[in-house]
Design a protein around this motif. Structure first.
Motif, short mmCIF file in Angstrom:
data_model
loop_
_atom_site.label_atom_id
_atom_site.label_comp_id
_atom_site.label_asym_id
_atom_site.label_seq_id
_atom_site.Cartn_x
_atom_site.Cartn_y
_atom_site.Cartn_z
N TYR A 36 -13.31 2.41 -2.22
CA TYR A 36 -13.54 2.96 -0.88
C TYR A 36 -12.92 1.99 0.12
CZ TYR A 36 -16.97 6.33 -2.66
OH TYR A 36 -17.59 7.35 -3.31
N PHE A 37 -12.13 2.52 1.05
CA PHE A 37 -11.53 1.71 2.10
C PHE A 37 -12.07 2.19 3.45
CE2 PHE A 37 -8.70 0.45 -1.16
CZ PHE A 37 -8.07 -0.71 -0.74
N TYR A 38 -12.21 1.24 4.39
CA TYR A 38 -12.68 1.56 5.75
C TYR A 38 -11.63 1.13 6.76
CZ TYR A 38 -15.32 1.34 10.11
OH TYR A 38 -15.73 1.50 11.40
N ASP A 39 -11.20 2.06 7.61
CA ASP A 39 -10.26 1.78 8.69
C ASP A 39 -11.07 1.56 9.97
OD1 ASP A 39 -8.35 1.72 10.64
OD2 ASP A 39 -7.14 3.34 9.82
N SER A 40 -11.21 0.30 10.39
CA SER A 40 -12.05 -0.02 11.54
C SER A 40 -11.44 0.47 12.85
CB SER A 40 -12.27 -1.54 11.62
OG SER A 40 -11.02 -2.22 11.71
N THR A 41 -10.13 0.68 12.89
CA THR A 41 -9.49 1.15 14.13
C THR A 41 -9.78 2.62 14.39
OG1 THR A 41 -7.71 -0.46 13.78
CG2 THR A 41 -7.29 1.33 15.36
N ARG A 42 -9.72 3.45 13.34
CA ARG A 42 -9.94 4.90 13.50
C ARG A 42 -11.30 5.37 13.01
NH1 ARG A 42 -5.67 6.97 9.80
NH2 ARG A 42 -6.52 8.99 10.36
N ASN A 43 -12.14 4.43 12.50
CA ASN A 43 -13.45 4.80 11.95
C ASN A 43 -13.29 5.86 10.85
OD1 ASN A 43 -15.05 3.04 13.43
ND2 ASN A 43 -15.21 4.45 15.15
N VAL A 44 -12.41 5.57 9.89
CA VAL A 44 -12.10 6.53 8.83
C VAL A 44 -12.39 5.86 7.48
CG1 VAL A 44 -10.26 7.81 7.69
CG2 VAL A 44 -10.41 7.80 10.17
N TYR A 45 -13.01 6.62 6.58
CA TYR A 45 -13.27 6.15 5.21
C TYR A 45 -12.35 6.91 4.26
CZ TYR A 45 -17.54 4.09 7.11
OH TYR A 45 -18.44 3.36 7.84
N ARG A 46 -11.74 6.15 3.31
CA ARG A 46 -10.82 6.78 2.36
C ARG A 46 -11.13 6.31 0.95
NH1 ARG A 46 -4.72 6.42 3.18
NH2 ARG A 46 -5.05 4.22 3.56
N ILE A 47 -10.81 7.16 -0.04
CA ILE A 47 -10.89 6.80 -1.46
C ILE A 47 -9.46 6.62 -1.94
CG2 ILE A 47 -11.66 7.49 -3.74
CD1 ILE A 47 -13.75 9.26 -2.41
N ILE A 48 -9.15 5.43 -2.47
CA ILE A 48 -7.79 5.10 -2.88
C ILE A 48 -7.83 4.53 -4.28
CG2 ILE A 48 -5.76 3.66 -2.41
CD1 ILE A 48 -6.47 3.75 0.51
N SER A 49 -6.88 4.96 -5.11
CA SER A 49 -6.72 4.40 -6.45
C SER A 49 -5.24 4.28 -6.76
CB SER A 49 -7.40 5.30 -7.50
OG SER A 49 -7.23 4.76 -8.80
N LEU A 50 -4.86 3.14 -7.32
CA LEU A 50 -3.47 2.87 -7.63
C LEU A 50 -3.31 2.70 -9.14
CD1 LEU A 50 -2.65 0.26 -4.86
CD2 LEU A 50 -2.11 2.67 -4.82
N ASP A 51 -2.24 3.29 -9.68
CA ASP A 51 -1.85 3.06 -11.06
C ASP A 51 -0.51 2.32 -11.01
OD1 ASP A 51 -1.52 2.97 -13.73
OD2 ASP A 51 -1.33 5.13 -14.05
N GLY A 52 -0.58 0.98 -11.03
CA GLY A 52 0.61 0.17 -10.75
C GLY A 52 0.86 0.19 -9.26
N SER A 53 2.02 0.70 -8.85
CA SER A 53 2.33 0.84 -7.42
C SER A 53 2.24 2.29 -6.96
CB SER A 53 3.74 0.30 -7.15
OG SER A 53 4.70 1.04 -7.90
N LYS A 54 1.79 3.19 -7.82
CA LYS A 54 1.69 4.62 -7.49
C LYS A 54 0.26 4.96 -7.08
CE LYS A 54 2.19 9.23 -9.54
NZ LYS A 54 2.49 9.97 -10.78
N ALA A 55 0.12 5.60 -5.93
CA ALA A 55 -1.20 6.03 -5.45
C ALA A 55 -1.54 7.36 -6.11
CB ALA A 55 -1.20 6.17 -3.94
#
Length: 355
Positions: A36-55
């Motif tokens: 889970y990532f939080y963007d403090s500038t836009r108040n947005v929560y995202r789910i991100i997963s990487l397999d190597g360099s591919k999202a």
């Protein structure tokens, strides 16, 4: 960086088959890190997963999303913006429950942030009607609205699918660099919009100043003409009473014109102040543009460093693989020598017994 990971776990990642909308398609060969990532500038929560360099997962959490547990070790949610359904297979029920709790927590936080964003938009969407070139504010950009779960399916998750530790240190700088680029591109677009508004306001203010100056000159000419007319009327003694009445009317007209002239001068001063403010905003825009260029250069340097690190890592892995192969060959030779020595020892023992 403005976006930071706040919770991470490991799971097998799946996506719904876009053709059948029923079967699951694995997007990772093994368990990967899901954060889970939080963007403090836009108040947005995202789910991100990487397999190597591919999202393989890039999903923004919105208030109308729902995370559903379809089994003891599997859960899913729908992302209408990505037009897909994501599925996660965990190694235990505890990890699934923890991920679901965080999903609900960040979903509620996204709902509160969205309500506050709408309140700010309502406050800033009412411009002042008395100043044409006043304060110009950039519009707020609410986060994209995603859909809810409309597909339910569960893949076969085996009991022995234990997650394996995978290196993700090289993936994070790439994600952060991309995030910085997107952020400054949005800032540049906002600045361009503000610049267009400021230019229009400046042109309108300049046109208004010219118009007021023309009206002021016309009022001054009219006042001089009226003064001359009063003087001529005063010279005519036979029409003293009529002249006095006319003079009074003319004086009232002059007073009205002087009042109007004063108001116009005040408006001109206000327009001059607005022009100064527009110039200050133009200077700020130039400064931000220069900073954006510097950040883009730095972003390119970071990408170059990341590429170099990836090459070095690949080279190191190749060297380690060669070393493993050499070591394996040496062990095979040693095993052969040990076997030969064992046979020799047995033969010597037999010879000793026979003698």
């Amino acid at each position: 960086f403005r976006e930071q990971p706040i919770f991470s776990t490991r799971a097998h990642v799946f996506q719904i088959d876009p053709n059948t909308k029923k079967n699951w398609v694995p997007t990772s060969k093994h368990a990967v890190t899901v954060s889970y990532f939080y963007d403090s500038t836009r108040n947005v929560y995202r789910i991100i997963s990487l397999d190597g360099s591919k999202a393989i997962i890039n999903s923004t959490i919105t208030p109308n999303m729902t995370f559903t547990k379809t089994s003891q070790k599997f859960g899913q949610w729908a992302d209408s913006r990505a037009n897909t359904v994501y599925g996660l297979g965990f190694s235990s029920e505890h990890h699934l429950s923890k991920f679901a709790e965080k999903f609900q927590e960040f979903k509620e936080a996204a709902r509160i942030a969205k309500e506050k964003s709408h309140e700010k938009m309502e406050l800033t969407s009412t411009p002042s009607q008395e100043s044409a070139g006043g304060d110009i504010q950039s519009p707020l950009t609410p986060e994209s609205i995603n859909g809810t779960d409309d597909e339910r399916a569960m893949p076969e998750v085996t009991q022995n699918s234990e997650p394996r530790t995978e290196p993700t240190q090289n993936a994070l700088p790439f994600t952060h660099s991309s995030t910085i680029s997107k952020h400054w591109e949005a800032e540049l677009a906002t600045l361009k919009g503000n610049n267009a508004k400021l230019t229009a306001a400046l042109l309108e203010s300049t046109a208004n100043v010219k118009q007021w100056k023309q009206q002021l000159a016309a009022y001054q000419e009219e006042a001089e003409r009226l003064h001359k007319r009063v003087t001529e009327l005063e010279c005519v003694s036979s029409q003293a009473n009529a002249v006095h009445t006319h003079k009074t009317e003319l004086n009232q007209t002059i007073q009205e014109l002087e009042t109007t002239l004063k108001k116009k001068e005040e408006e001109i001063e206000g327009l001059k102040q607005e022009i100064e403010n527009a110039r200050e905003l133009q200077a700020q825009r130039d400064s931000l543009t220069q900073k954006l260029q510097e950040v883009e250069i730095r972003n390119k340097d970071l990408e170059s460093q990341l590429s170099d690190l990836e090459q070095r890592l690949e080279k190191s892995q190749n060297e380690q693989e060669a070393f493993r192969n050499n070591l394996k060959t040496l062990l095979e030779i040693l095993d052969g020598k040990i076997f030969e020595l064992s046979e020799l020892r047995d033969n010597l023992a037999k010879v000793t017994e026979c003698s």
